[in-house]
Write a protein that holds these residues in place. Structure first.
Motif, PDB file in Angstrom:
ATOM      1  N   TYR A 177      -8.810   2.689   0.750  1.00  0.00           N
ATOM      2  CA  TYR A 177      -9.505   3.343   1.785  1.00  0.00           C
ATOM      3  C   TYR A 177     -10.862   3.972   2.395  1.00  0.00           C
ATOM      4  N   PHE A 178     -10.912   3.938   1.422  1.00  0.00           N
ATOM      5  CA  PHE A 178     -12.352   5.152   1.359  1.00  0.00           C
ATOM      6  C   PHE A 178     -13.486   3.353   1.117  1.00  0.00           C
ATOM      7  N   TYR A 179     -13.387   3.105   0.462  1.00  0.00           N
ATOM      8  CA  TYR A 179     -13.577   1.522  -0.257  1.00  0.00           C
ATOM      9  C   TYR A 179     -14.715   0.292   1.149  1.00  0.00           C
ATOM     10  N   ALA A 180     -13.008   0.279   1.866  1.00  0.00           N
ATOM     11  CA  ALA A 180     -12.630  -0.915   2.327  1.00  0.00           C
ATOM     12  C   ALA A 180     -13.309   0.150   3.562  1.00  0.00           C
ATOM     13  N   TRP A 181     -13.682   0.692   4.163  1.00  0.00           N
ATOM     14  CA  TRP A 181     -14.028   1.883   5.456  1.00  0.00           C
ATOM     15  C   TRP A 181     -15.549   1.333   4.781  1.00  0.00           C
ATOM     16  N   GLY A 182     -16.446   1.452   3.930  1.00  0.00           N
ATOM     17  CA  GLY A 182     -17.966   1.583   3.090  1.00  0.00           C
ATOM     18  C   GLY A 182     -18.284   0.055   3.616  1.00  0.00           C
ATOM     19  N   ARG A 183     -17.406  -0.674   3.497  1.00  0.00           N
ATOM     20  CA  ARG A 183     -18.064  -1.932   3.632  1.00  0.00           C
ATOM     21  C   ARG A 183     -18.171  -2.193   4.735  1.00  0.00           C
ATOM     22  N   MET A 184     -16.759  -2.506   5.358  1.00  0.00           N
ATOM     23  CA  MET A 184     -16.781  -2.230   7.425  1.00  0.00           C
ATOM     24  C   MET A 184     -17.770  -1.679   7.930  1.00  0.00           C
ATOM     25  N   ALA A 185     -18.342   0.268   7.711  1.00  0.00           N
ATOM     26  CA  ALA A 185     -19.022   0.778   8.555  1.00  0.00           C
ATOM     27  C   ALA A 185     -20.268   0.747   8.138  1.00  0.00           C
ATOM     28  N   GLN A 186     -20.944   0.443   6.277  1.00  0.00           N
ATOM     29  CA  GLN A 186     -22.383  -0.152   6.806  1.00  0.00           C
ATOM     30  C   GLN A 186     -22.837   1.118   6.892  1.00  0.00           C
ATOM     31  N   GLY A 187     -22.429   2.111   6.576  1.00  0.00           N
ATOM     32  CA  GLY A 187     -23.362   3.803   6.462  1.00  0.00           C
ATOM     33  C   GLY A 187     -22.510   4.167   7.521  1.00  0.00           C
ATOM     34  N   ASP A 188     -22.696   3.582   8.861  1.00  0.00           N
ATOM     35  CA  ASP A 188     -22.183   4.806  10.412  1.00  0.00           C
ATOM     36  C   ASP A 188     -21.139   5.640   9.289  1.00  0.00           C
ATOM     37  N   PRO A 189     -21.450   7.400   9.449  1.00  0.00           N
ATOM     38  CA  PRO A 189     -20.563   7.453   9.220  1.00  0.00           C
ATOM     39  C   PRO A 189     -19.035   8.059  11.326  1.00  0.00           C
ATOM     40  N   GLY A 190     -19.756   7.031  11.258  1.00  0.00           N
ATOM     41  CA  GLY A 190     -19.138   7.858  13.702  1.00  0.00           C
ATOM     42  C   GLY A 190     -18.006   6.580  13.448  1.00  0.00           C
ATOM     43  N   ARG A 191     -18.236   5.306  12.399  1.00  0.00           N
ATOM     44  CA  ARG A 191     -17.331   4.004  12.678  1.00  0.00           C
ATOM     45  C   ARG A 191     -15.542   4.346  12.397  1.00  0.00           C
ATOM     46  N   ARG A 192     -15.110   4.146  13.322  1.00  0.00           N
ATOM     47  CA  ARG A 192     -13.625   4.663  12.783  1.00  0.00           C
ATOM     48  C   ARG A 192     -12.844   2.685  12.868  1.00  0.00           C
ATOM     49  N   ILE A 193     -11.332   2.606  11.845  1.00  0.00           N
ATOM     50  CA  ILE A 193     -11.536   1.767  11.702  1.00  0.00           C
ATOM     51  C   ILE A 193     -10.191   2.034  11.656  1.00  0.00           C
ATOM     52  N   SER A 194      -9.145   0.422  12.262  1.00  0.00           N
ATOM     53  CA  SER A 194      -7.968   1.365  11.616  1.00  0.00           C
ATOM     54  C   SER A 194      -6.968   0.248  10.477  1.00  0.00           C
ATOM     55  N   PHE A 195      -5.898   0.822   9.667  1.00  0.00           N
ATOM     56  CA  PHE A 195      -5.309  -0.817   8.965  1.00  0.00           C
ATOM     57  C   PHE A 195      -4.140  -0.665   8.909  1.00  0.00           C
ATOM     58  N   SER A 196      -3.860  -1.647   8.861  1.00  0.00           N
ATOM     59  CA  SER A 196      -2.189  -2.339   8.953  1.00  0.00           C
ATOM     60  C   SER A 196      -1.457  -1.944   7.579  1.00  0.00           C
ATOM     61  N   VAL A 197      -0.704  -1.877   7.190  1.00  0.00           N
ATOM     62  CA  VAL A 197       0.053  -1.681   6.306  1.00  0.00           C
ATOM     63  C   VAL A 197       1.053  -2.032   5.920  1.00  0.00           C
ATOM     64  N   PRO A 198       1.341  -3.126   5.429  1.00  0.00           N
ATOM     65  CA  PRO A 198       2.973  -3.883   5.058  1.00  0.00           C
ATOM     66  C   PRO A 198       3.459  -2.322   4.383  1.00  0.00           C
ATOM     67  N   THR A 199       4.809  -2.040   3.988  1.00  0.00           N
ATOM     68  CA  THR A 199       4.889  -0.848   3.598  1.00  0.00           C
ATOM     69  C   THR A 199       6.484  -1.007   3.828  1.00  0.00           C
ATOM     70  N   GLY A 200       6.680  -0.149   2.320  1.00  0.00           N
ATOM     71  CA  GLY A 200       8.470  -0.203   1.548  1.00  0.00           C
ATOM     72  C   GLY A 200       8.660   0.975   1.231  1.00  0.00           C
ATOM     73  N   ASN A 201       7.851   1.163   0.656  1.00  0.00           N
ATOM     74  CA  ASN A 201       7.922   2.922  -0.511  1.00  0.00           C
ATOM     75  C   ASN A 201       7.300   3.636   0.483  1.00  0.00           C
ATOM     76  N   PHE A 202       7.132   3.813   1.258  1.00  0.00           N
ATOM     77  CA  PHE A 202       5.258   4.697   1.871  1.00  0.00           C
ATOM     78  C   PHE A 202       4.521   5.013   1.636  1.00  0.00           C
ATOM     79  N   GLY A 203       4.263   4.874  -0.147  1.00  0.00           N
ATOM     80  CA  GLY A 203       3.224   5.225  -0.890  1.00  0.00           C
ATOM     81  C   GLY A 203       1.802   4.282  -0.462  1.00  0.00           C
ATOM     82  N   ASP A 204       2.214   3.295  -0.111  1.00  0.00           N
ATOM     83  CA  ASP A 204       0.740   3.265   0.531  1.00  0.00           C
ATOM     84  C   ASP A 204      -0.097   3.360   1.561  1.00  0.00           C
ATOM     85  N   VAL A 205       0.513   3.197   2.505  1.00  0.00           N
ATOM     86  CA  VAL A 205       0.659   3.865   3.233  1.00  0.00           C
ATOM     87  C   VAL A 205       0.490   5.641   4.039  1.00  0.00           C
ATOM     88  N   PHE A 206       0.978   5.842   2.451  1.00  0.00           N
ATOM     89  CA  PHE A 206       1.049   7.089   2.420  1.00  0.00           C
ATOM     90  C   PHE A 206      -0.470   7.589   2.311  1.00  0.00           C
TER      91      PHE A 206
END
Length: 465
Positions: free
Chosen positions: A233-262
């Motif tokens: 999650y941190f890595y993906a944000w870094g690729r999209m935010a390009q160093g802008d700490p104020g850039r907010r993004i959303s994540f859509s997470v296929p979820t079964g056991n709730f581990g990945d979205v947790f």
């Protein structure tokens, strides 16, 4: 960093003990005593790191001084050397569709990100501290093969993986059952994933048995798995935010056991600028119904869908979320779970329901919508989605600045992909020739006694009973 149980029944334990314990001895899940906070300057600096360097920084916050930084660096390098892509978890864009590809590990599923690390971590701790470990896990598809590939051939470890007979894809089954290393034991239970997961929990809750047979966990009940998944999650944000700490993004997470979205929720609690976390479910929509209503209630049956890794009724990691939803009130968490066990449902109060709706969005997709999403994406971009990823892309429709997690390579679900687009996805090298290999598997009734007897006999003789 010390760890506590969500149910409040153990003294604090360190990171290594938490990893080896898996499920807390009071039946709860382990959580950190506090969640480290990451400020804007650190986020900016982290955004310049490669995946391995970032993993070292994130994991260090939770490991503390129990493993030296150099040993941890070596574990991380060894774990991700097995990935086919140099970025480990690259972000790709297809005509405005942003995908976080998590399937470049040895079993072509997101579970590899955590389980390659966990396997090496187990090996390191056992060699350092001595002893043996017998891993017992249940899988709805991808966890089993990823766990097996993470520990196959390791001297101090035996692994027993339960899967629901006939309810995983043919390739998923062969990925597990064709690994013939002497320390690998596959069990097909005549039931559902929830039956298999219930058996594993029963074995871990039998404390004399757990202690006598030195049981360890690889399911997402193991904290190290959640921790390793938080990194991307941190890595993906870094690729999209390009160093802008104020850039907010959303994540859509296929979820079964709730581990990945947790893991995404944990990253957000640490300070990652997440806008929305979207829980994407299939027809087995207990989590979507909880977000909609505040009631977490088991349905009459587990439905067999085109996204089988999500065919789950009881999401293990939901307990961790309840712990944070109730501000660490273990007594309330314990009471809610006891209510769930008695009645098949639990309900949160209005204030907590409002908080859950603030923490997550949730969307359920039918099989028809899943196939339509695979077809639509392919026709528009030429990109092939696996059915689980398609559920996530469907849930993200109409949302801006949303990254969809691609949890498995589409070639693992050839039948669903063929039904959607009339052709199969090209197989990565890791999947080629699997269906021609000889399998080895034991079939058992879906009872704790049957599995316990098989473990006892196998460990006594050194071969599958």
């Amino acid at each position: 960093m010390n760890y506590l149980s969500t149910r409040g029944g153990i003294e604090p334990v360190g990171f290594a003990q938490a990893v080896m314990m898996g499920l807390a001895t009071d039946g709860g899940l382990l959580v950190p005593e506090h969640i480290p906070q990451v400020d804007a300057a650190t986020l900016t600096q982290w955004s310049t790191l490669d995946f391995r360097g970032l993993a070292l920084e994130v994991l260090t916050l939770f490991v503390g001084d129990e493993i030296s930084r150099e040993h941890l660096r070596t574990l991380i390098e060894r774990s991700y050397a097995t990935f086919a892509h140099p970025e480990v978890t690259p972000v790709v864009e297809q005509d405005g569709l942003r995908i976080l590809e998590l399937f470049h590990g040895p079993t072509a599923a997101f579970k590899d990100v955590a389980l390659q690390f966990l396997g090496n971590l187990f090996e390191y701790l056992l060699e350092r501290d001595g002893g043996q470990l017998n891993i017992v896990g249940a899988t709805s598809g991808d966890t089993g093969s990823a766990a097996i590939y993470g520990v196959r051939g390791k001297e101090r470890i035996q692994i027993f993986i339960l899967h629901p007979k006939g309810r995983v894809s043919p390739i998923q089954e062969r990925q597990m059952t064709t690994v013939l290393d002497a320390n690998v034991h596959n069990i097909a239970v005549r039931g559902t994933f929830d039956d298999a997961q219930g058996i594993v929990k029963a074995l871990f809750n039998d404390l004399p048995f757990k202690s006598a047979y030195r049981l360890g966990a690889v399911n997402s009940i193991n904290w190290a798995r959640i921790l390793a998944q938080t990194v991307y999650y941190f890595y993906a944000w870094g690729r999209m935010a390009q160093g802008d700490p104020g850039r907010r993004i959303s994540f859509s997470v296929p979820t079964g056991n709730f581990g990945d979205v947790f893991a995404g929720y944990l990253a957000k609690r640490m300070g990652l600028p997440v806008d929305r976390l979207v829980i994407a479910t299939n027809r087995n929509d207990i989590l979507t119904r909880f977000i909609d209503s505040g009631s977490y209630a088991v349905s009459d049956q587990v439905y067999h869908t085109l996204s089988p890794a999500m065919d789950i009724q009881i999401a293990s990691n939901f307990e961790r979320y309840l712990y944070y939803l109730y501000d660490g009130d273990s007594a309330t968490v314990r009471a809610l779970l006891e209510q769930m066990q008695r009645t098949g449902q639990l309900e949160v109060d209005a204030a907590r329901h409002a908080q859950a709706r603030a923490d997550f969005d949730a969307v359920a997709a039918t099989d028809e919508q899943t196939l339509a999403q695979i077809r639509e994406t392919f026709e528009a971009t030429g990109y092939i989605l696996c059915p689980h990823t398609a559920v996530g892309v469907h849930a993200a429709r109409g949302r801006s600045d949303t990254l969809c997690l691609a949890t498995a390579h589409p070639a693992k679900f050839a039948e669903a992909v063929r039904e959607a687009i009339g052709q199969e996805a090209p197989q990565p090298p890791s999947l080629q020739g699997l269906m021609d290999k000889e399998p080895r598997c034991t079939e058992l009734d879906a009872t704790a006694d049957a599995v316990k007897g098989h473990l006892e006999a196998t460990l006594a003789t050194g071969t599958d009973a």
